[in-house]
Design a protein around this motif. Structure first.
Motif, mmCIF file in Angstrom:
data_model
loop_
_atom_site.group_PDB
_atom_site.id
_atom_site.type_symbol
_atom_site.label_atom_id
_atom_site.label_comp_id
_atom_site.label_asym_id
_atom_site.label_seq_id
_atom_site.Cartn_x
_atom_site.Cartn_y
_atom_site.Cartn_z
ATOM 1 N N CYS A 1 -3.148 9.143 -0.714
ATOM 2 C CA CYS A 1 -3.091 7.332 -1.447
ATOM 3 C C CYS A 1 -3.557 6.479 -0.142
ATOM 4 O O CYS A 1 -3.785 5.542 -1.148
ATOM 5 C CB CYS A 1 -1.423 7.523 -1.084
ATOM 6 S SG CYS A 1 -0.611 7.265 0.473
ATOM 7 N N GLY A 2 -3.638 6.156 1.102
ATOM 8 C CA GLY A 2 -4.271 5.672 1.668
ATOM 9 C C GLY A 2 -3.045 4.093 1.394
ATOM 10 O O GLY A 2 -2.531 4.341 1.790
ATOM 11 N N THR A 3 -3.848 2.693 0.719
ATOM 12 C CA THR A 3 -2.881 2.064 0.351
ATOM 13 C C THR A 3 -1.702 2.532 -0.674
ATOM 14 O O THR A 3 -0.870 0.587 -1.288
ATOM 15 C CB THR A 3 -3.641 0.462 0.601
ATOM 16 O OG1 THR A 3 -4.763 0.819 -0.533
ATOM 17 C CG2 THR A 3 -4.178 -0.016 2.158
ATOM 18 N N GLN B 1 -0.228 4.087 9.420
ATOM 19 C CA GLN B 1 -0.854 3.096 9.102
ATOM 20 C C GLN B 1 -0.337 2.517 7.808
ATOM 21 O O GLN B 1 0.090 1.909 7.385
ATOM 22 C CB GLN B 1 -1.553 2.355 10.239
ATOM 23 C CG GLN B 1 -2.249 0.938 9.804
ATOM 24 C CD GLN B 1 -1.012 0.356 10.327
ATOM 25 O OE1 GLN B 1 -0.388 0.427 11.397
ATOM 26 N NE2 GLN B 1 -0.566 -1.173 9.930
ATOM 27 N N ALA B 2 -1.631 3.724 7.441
ATOM 28 C CA ALA B 2 -1.308 3.817 5.565
ATOM 29 C C ALA B 2 -0.514 3.877 5.309
ATOM 30 O O ALA B 2 -0.314 2.976 3.890
ATOM 31 C CB ALA B 2 -2.231 5.055 4.335
ATOM 32 N N VAL B 3 0.529 4.434 5.389
ATOM 33 C CA VAL B 3 2.124 4.475 4.992
ATOM 34 C C VAL B 3 2.715 3.424 5.032
ATOM 35 O O VAL B 3 3.077 3.066 4.017
ATOM 36 C CB VAL B 3 3.107 6.763 5.676
ATOM 37 C CG1 VAL B 3 4.601 6.082 5.041
ATOM 38 C CG2 VAL B 3 2.058 7.216 5.475
ATOM 39 N N THR C 1 -1.343 -6.203 -1.774
ATOM 40 C CA THR C 1 -1.131 -7.187 -1.198
ATOM 41 C C THR C 1 -1.773 -6.698 0.412
ATOM 42 O O THR C 1 -2.505 -7.353 1.786
ATOM 43 C CB THR C 1 0.353 -8.045 -0.615
ATOM 44 O OG1 THR C 1 1.127 -6.765 -0.497
ATOM 45 C CG2 THR C 1 0.832 -8.199 -2.422
ATOM 46 N N HIS C 2 -1.365 -5.130 0.955
ATOM 47 C CA HIS C 2 -1.976 -5.053 2.266
ATOM 48 C C HIS C 2 -2.511 -4.417 2.247
ATOM 49 O O HIS C 2 -2.891 -3.369 1.674
ATOM 50 C CB HIS C 2 -1.023 -4.240 2.426
ATOM 51 C CG HIS C 2 0.601 -5.738 3.125
ATOM 52 N ND1 HIS C 2 1.586 -5.349 2.155
ATOM 53 C CD2 HIS C 2 1.307 -5.325 4.016
ATOM 54 C CE1 HIS C 2 2.085 -7.299 2.686
ATOM 55 N NE2 HIS C 2 2.379 -6.403 3.650
ATOM 56 N N PHE C 3 -4.272 -4.553 2.965
ATOM 57 C CA PHE C 3 -5.617 -4.192 2.365
ATOM 58 C C PHE C 3 -5.560 -2.874 3.631
ATOM 59 O O PHE C 3 -5.388 -3.166 4.145
ATOM 60 C CB PHE C 3 -6.669 -4.693 2.327
ATOM 61 C CG PHE C 3 -6.515 -5.226 0.997
ATOM 62 C CD1 PHE C 3 -7.234 -5.219 -0.084
ATOM 63 C CD2 PHE C 3 -6.243 -6.699 0.777
ATOM 64 C CE1 PHE C 3 -7.277 -5.542 -1.290
ATOM 65 C CE2 PHE C 3 -5.445 -7.432 -0.420
ATOM 66 C CZ PHE C 3 -6.052 -6.443 -1.666
ATOM 67 N N GLY C 4 -6.630 -1.454 3.318
ATOM 68 C CA GLY C 4 -6.350 -0.828 4.412
ATOM 69 C C GLY C 4 -8.246 -0.800 4.185
ATOM 70 O O GLY C 4 -8.920 -1.345 3.876
#
Length: 508
Positions: free
Chosen positions: A340-342, A366-368, A308-311
């Motif tokens: 892991c990114g998103t 921010q990715a975490v 639901t939260h995209f990088g």
């Protein structure tokens, strides 16, 4: 029979279609599925394992076909390795296109009335009714949740209300953070969609980015058989034709094929063409001399299930599943994604392999944060399921330095990660230092002899150089060539050697 007539008209060899269902006989369907390119075998294995059906891999990369009873549609929609689904109306393995453009397009028009549409449309109707039930259940769950909250509010006062509010705040979903549809060369004419495939014959199945399944519960509730207007007349269905074409020996464009084929469909069924608010999407897939006509069963790709939260570089869930499956996770395995990114890989892993323990980390705060929000959204989604008894998922997220992981030497069974390509994140120059340092640290935490890793990268030259320097701790096994957003990348399956990797070495 319709098949024989069609074959006789233009000299093509049709693949055998399921025999028309006799009275009382069970309805079966040939299902086509688009999958991440390179992972066709993985998808076929999953279909065999979960549905008991043998799959055939298309010559057009990124597609598989399998036959199932229509009652098995809910299980088909729960497959983890497929992006989009369609029911095959008919397949022609060696369609002989005329050299003259007008004649070739006329043959496609004539094909419409010769195709066996009856059973595929029944399957489409059944699929629609399943989506309708899912939507009703979803609404019922939301109403039940609202009722419970109301009861709690009445019975327990302000304390509960504040607790619920803080809980919702902590697990808030970013509804605006929906991943944009991938850019494609798409032409539209008179309510008909087409895509030109000449530019890139090895077509990425990102083309499949416009459909979704039972999970989403959205989309048209119209059914071909029972849709009525207030006057009691049958409602006219709206449709569009999508043409995907690859090959350089066709005298026509995909736009022209879709336009003329769509016109014939409109004339045959008396449906109304509509590009956006359509009930039925007819698919015309042309790959050299292979032609497949189908009806879409998904409105949005099934890979849109967890995030639901995209990088900037969110990995597709279907590709994440394929990478994890390559490593053959076993119960109690510890699986780590150090970049892991998103969180697409660990979330997919925790969902499909709940008997393993999954650890995700990234150096970017921010990715975490995005990954943590995605985990929270998944927990909320699980809470809303009627039959769910799960209280959590076996997954933790940490901010760390990839070159200095806070994990004990030899404590990890599997490492699966999407490494920086050096395009949107990082740079090719930085990768020359990063890749060998990563491989060394991954080798340190991975169990000697039995540990394995699946690593995705597009920077193949840099990875090959780094791996050649790490030959004492990693052995390259399988390589899967994949297409990620139009970039030709590779998934490398590595096996951990028995050599200890604690000492620091000179990489170059």
């Amino acid at each position: 029979m319709a098949e024989a007539e069609a074959a006789g008209g233009v000299g093509e060899a049709p693949a055998p279609a399921p025999a028309p269902a006799e009275e009382g006989a069970e309805l079966t369907a040939v299902i086509g599925a688009t999958v991440p390119t390179g992972f066709e075998l993985t998808a076929a294995e999953e279909v065999q394992e979960k549905l008991g059906s043998a799959s055939r891999i298309s010559r057009d990369r990124g597609k598989i076909y399998f036959e199932v009873p229509a009652r098995g549609l809910p299980q088909v929609h729960r497959l983890r390795s497929v992006d989009n689904l369609f029911v095959v109306v008919q397949e022609f393995k060696d369609y002989q296109f005329k050299e003259n453009k007008e004649d070739a397009l006329k043959d496609l028009e004539d094909l419409v009335k010769k195709l066996p549409w009856t059973n595929p449309l029944k399957v489409w109707e059944l699929n629609n009714s399943l989506k309708k039930k899912k939507t009703k259940r979803k609404k019922h769950n939301l109403q039940s949740t609202a009722s419970k909250e109301k009861l709690n509010e009445d019975g327990q006062g302000e304390g509960t209300d504040q607790k619920d509010a803080s809980k919702q705040e902590g697990c808030a979903q970013n509804t605006a953070g929906v991943e944009p549809a991938s850019g494609q060369d798409t032409e539209t004419t008179q309510g008909v969609t087409s895509r030109n495939g000449e530019e890139e014959e090895e077509e990425d199945n990102e083309q499949a980015d416009a459909k979704d399944e039972l999970q989403a519960g959205s989309g048209s509730e119209t059914k071909a058989g029972d849709s009525k207007t207030s006057e009691g007349e049958a409602k006219v269905l709206k449709f569009r034709v999508t043409c995907n074409r690859a090959g350089d020996k066709h005298s026509f464009t995909s736009n022209e094929a879709a336009r003329d084929f769509g016109g014939a469909v409109q004339e045959h069924f008396q449906w109304k063409a509509d590009m956006t608010n359509f009930d039925v999407e007819v698919l015309l897939n042309i790959h050299n001399n292979e032609v497949v006509v189908g009806i879409a069963l998904t409105e949005e790709s099934l890979h849109r299930r967890n995030i639901t939260h995209f990088g900037p570089t969110t990995l597709r869930s279907t590709l994440a599943y394929g990478m994890l499956r390559l490593c053959d996770p076993q119960p109690t395995d510890i699986i780590v994604d150090p970049m892991c990114g998103t969180g697409a890989i660990p979330i997919e892993g925790a969902t499909e392999w709940p008997s393993c323990y999954h650890i995700a980390g990234d150096n970017n705060p921010q990715a975490v944060k995005r990954a943590a929000n995605n985990i929270c959204s998944l927990l909320k989604k699980n809470e809303n399921k009627e039959s769910s008894t799960s209280l959590g998922i076996p997954l933790d997220i940490i901010q760390w330095d990839i070159c200095n992981l806070p994990l004990r030497t030899g404590s990890v069974d599997i490492i699966v990660t999407d490494m920086p390509f050096g395009k949107r994140i990082g740079s090719k120059k930085k990768n020359w230092d990063l890749y060998p340092a990563c491989l060394m640290e991954m080798g340190r935490i991975c169990t000697p002899g039995t540990g394995r890793a699946a690593l995705l990268t597009q920077d193949k030259k840099c990875f090959a150089k780094a791996l050649s320097r790490m030959g004492h701790i990693w052995r390259k096994g399988q390589t899967v060539w994949v297409n990620v957003g139009g970039l030709h990348a590779a998934v490398y399956l590595l096996k951990r050697t028995w050599e200890r990797a604690e000492e620091k070495r000179s990489f170059w």
